[in-house]
Design an enzyme around this catalytic site. Structure first.
Site, PDB file in Angstrom:
ATOM      1  N   ARG A  52      -4.144  -0.439  11.090  1.00 35.32           N
ATOM      2  CA  ARG A  52      -3.593   0.873  10.268  1.00 35.32           C
ATOM      3  C   ARG A  52      -4.710   1.256   9.260  1.00 35.32           C
ATOM      4  NH1 ARG A  52       2.404   0.769   7.883  1.00 35.32           N
ATOM      5  NH2 ARG A  52       1.426  -0.404   6.207  1.00 35.32           N
ATOM      6  N   LYS A 151      -1.867   6.565   5.647  1.00 33.35           N
ATOM      7  CA  LYS A 151      -1.525   5.803   4.359  1.00 33.35           C
ATOM      8  C   LYS A 151      -2.428   6.333   3.268  1.00 33.35           C
ATOM      9  CE  LYS A 151       0.878   1.614   3.106  1.00 33.35           C
ATOM     10  NZ  LYS A 151       1.844   2.089   2.439  1.00 33.35           N
ATOM     11  N   GLU A 184      11.961   9.540   6.844  1.00 29.78           N
ATOM     12  CA  GLU A 184      12.092   8.230   6.465  1.00 29.78           C
ATOM     13  C   GLU A 184      12.213   8.045   5.005  1.00 29.78           C
ATOM     14  OE1 GLU A 184       8.025   6.715   6.599  1.00 29.78           O
ATOM     15  OE2 GLU A 184       7.065   8.622   6.090  1.00 29.78           O
TER      16      GLU A 184
HETATM   17  N1  PMP Z   1       7.088   4.708   5.129  1.00 31.24           N
HETATM   18  C1  PMP Z   1       6.225   4.686   3.929  1.00 31.24           C
HETATM   19  C2  PMP Z   1       6.094   6.051   3.304  1.00 31.24           C
HETATM   20  C3  PMP Z   1       5.741   3.754   3.265  1.00 31.24           C
HETATM   21  O1  PMP Z   1       5.058   3.919   2.159  1.00 31.24           O
HETATM   22  C4  PMP Z   1       5.927   2.303   4.012  1.00 31.24           C
HETATM   23  C5  PMP Z   1       5.417   1.152   3.259  1.00 31.24           C
HETATM   24  N2  PMP Z   1       4.053   0.908   3.366  1.00 31.24           N
HETATM   25  C6  PMP Z   1       6.702   2.349   5.174  1.00 31.24           C
HETATM   26  C7  PMP Z   1       7.317   3.423   5.504  1.00 31.24           C
HETATM   27  C8  PMP Z   1       6.933   1.013   5.528  1.00 31.24           C
HETATM   28  O2  PMP Z   1       5.677   0.374   6.309  1.00 31.24           O
HETATM   29  P1  PMP Z   1       5.672  -1.125   6.359  1.00 31.24           P
HETATM   30  O3  PMP Z   1       6.778  -1.637   7.332  1.00 31.24           O
HETATM   31  O4  PMP Z   1       4.317  -1.292   7.056  1.00 31.24           O
HETATM   32  O5  PMP Z   1       5.401  -1.752   4.962  1.00 31.24           O
END
Ligand code: PMP
Length: 291
Positions: A52, A151, A184
């Site tokens: 990622r 990200k 989200e």
């Molecule tokens: N959405 C956002 C905007 C985030 O910052 C995160 C955390 N990194 C997640 C979802 C969850 O992702 P992960 O399960 O990879 O931590």
């Protein structure tokens, strides 16, 4: 023992881990990052986190100056040199030092740093009682502008939503996309359970491809025999869901019991959620790259 930070190939004491005020990561949020967890001597889904990271970097045309294999070693080395078997890893790649203009071509080499630390856990009580959320006015970034799958170091979109939640004395916000579909939360993906079907928004709504989201979808199919769908839905479905929960590296799987003042079902964490909390915790004990 002073904390050691990985910075551009070296492990340095925390006080010496400094970057330039001309770094475009700081000046413009021009960079990418990961949040990764280690459980009892194993790093959870490290290769997926690195995939990622490198995909996010490619999306912003940033060439990470080391291979994935080298990055994997750097993460493990940082955990080891801090004597951490369990903890949280923050891995950051910035565009590097440039001038005051936007142009990334004027930046030198990208800066890579890795911080390994103890993790601040949510109180265990929240996993039994569940969270209360509010939807907020700030919409999730549209994929046509800044794709939420990147990200990036620019988290203002999420921070604005967090501020709005705080103004209503809530700790977490549900973000909708510009069309009003549920996207989200500010740092977690969202799921609902509707008549034994597990549903989460698809990427094109504008969500991060959460590593925990992926793991939970796999567990729901393989261990709970549930049908799992990536489907758009509105607040109506949130309010009328049988269950709701969030997923994320720090939070793992956490129940949601109230949204915008509406109780979700009976206002208590649901059965599917409880099983997924357990299955996910078991998975973190089985899987992972050895430190
Ligand atoms: N959405 C956002 C905007 C985030 O910052 C995160 C955390 N990194 C997640 C979802 C969850 O992702 P992960 O399960 O990879 O931590």
């Amino acid at each position: 023992m002073t904390q050691k930070i990985y910075l551009n190939g070296k492990l340095v004491p925390r006080e010496e881990a400094r970057i330039s005020v001309f770094d475009h990561g700081l000046l413009y949020g021009d960079g990418v990052f990961e949040g990764i967890r280690a459980y009892d001597g194993r790093v959870f889904r490290l290769s997926q986190h690195l995939d990622r990271l490198y995909d996010s970097a490619r999306a912003i045309a940033l060439k990470i100056p080391m291979s994935k294999k080298e990055m994997e070693q750097a993460v493990i080395q940082t955990l080891r040199s801090n004597g951490l078997k369990s903890g949280y890893v923050r891995l950051v790649v910035t565009r590097g030092e440039g001038d005051l203009g936007l142009d990334p071509n004027n930046c030198g080499k990208p800066v890579v740093f890795i911080i390994a630390d103890k993790i601040e856990l949510y109180p265990e009580e929240l996993y039994k009682k569940g969270l209360e959320l509010v939807t907020v006015a700030t919409k999730r970034n549209i994929p046509e502008a800044i794709d939420p799958r990147i990200k990036s170091l620019n988290y203002l979109n999420n921070i604005l939503a967090k501020i709005e939640a705080g103004l209503q004395n809530m700790s977490e916000a549900v973000m909708l996309n510009k069309d009003g579909y549920v996207a989200e939360c500010t740092g977690d993906n969202i799921f609902i359970v509707e008549e034994n079907v597990l549903i989460t928004p698809p990427f094109y709504v504008g969500v991060l491809a959460g590593i925990t989201r992926q793991a939970v979808m796999e567990l729901a199919r393989e261990k709970l025999d549930l049908v799992v769908k990536e489907k758009v839905f509105t607040r109506f479905s949130l309010y009328n869901a049988d269950e709701c929960f969030l997923t994320g590296t720090a939070a793992e799987v956490i129940p949601v019991v109230k949204i915008d003042g509406r109780k979700i079902a009976e206002g208590k964490p649901g059965k599917v959620t409880a099983r997924l909390i357990k299955e996910f915790r078991d998975l973190t004990k089985r899987e992972g790259t050895k430190i």
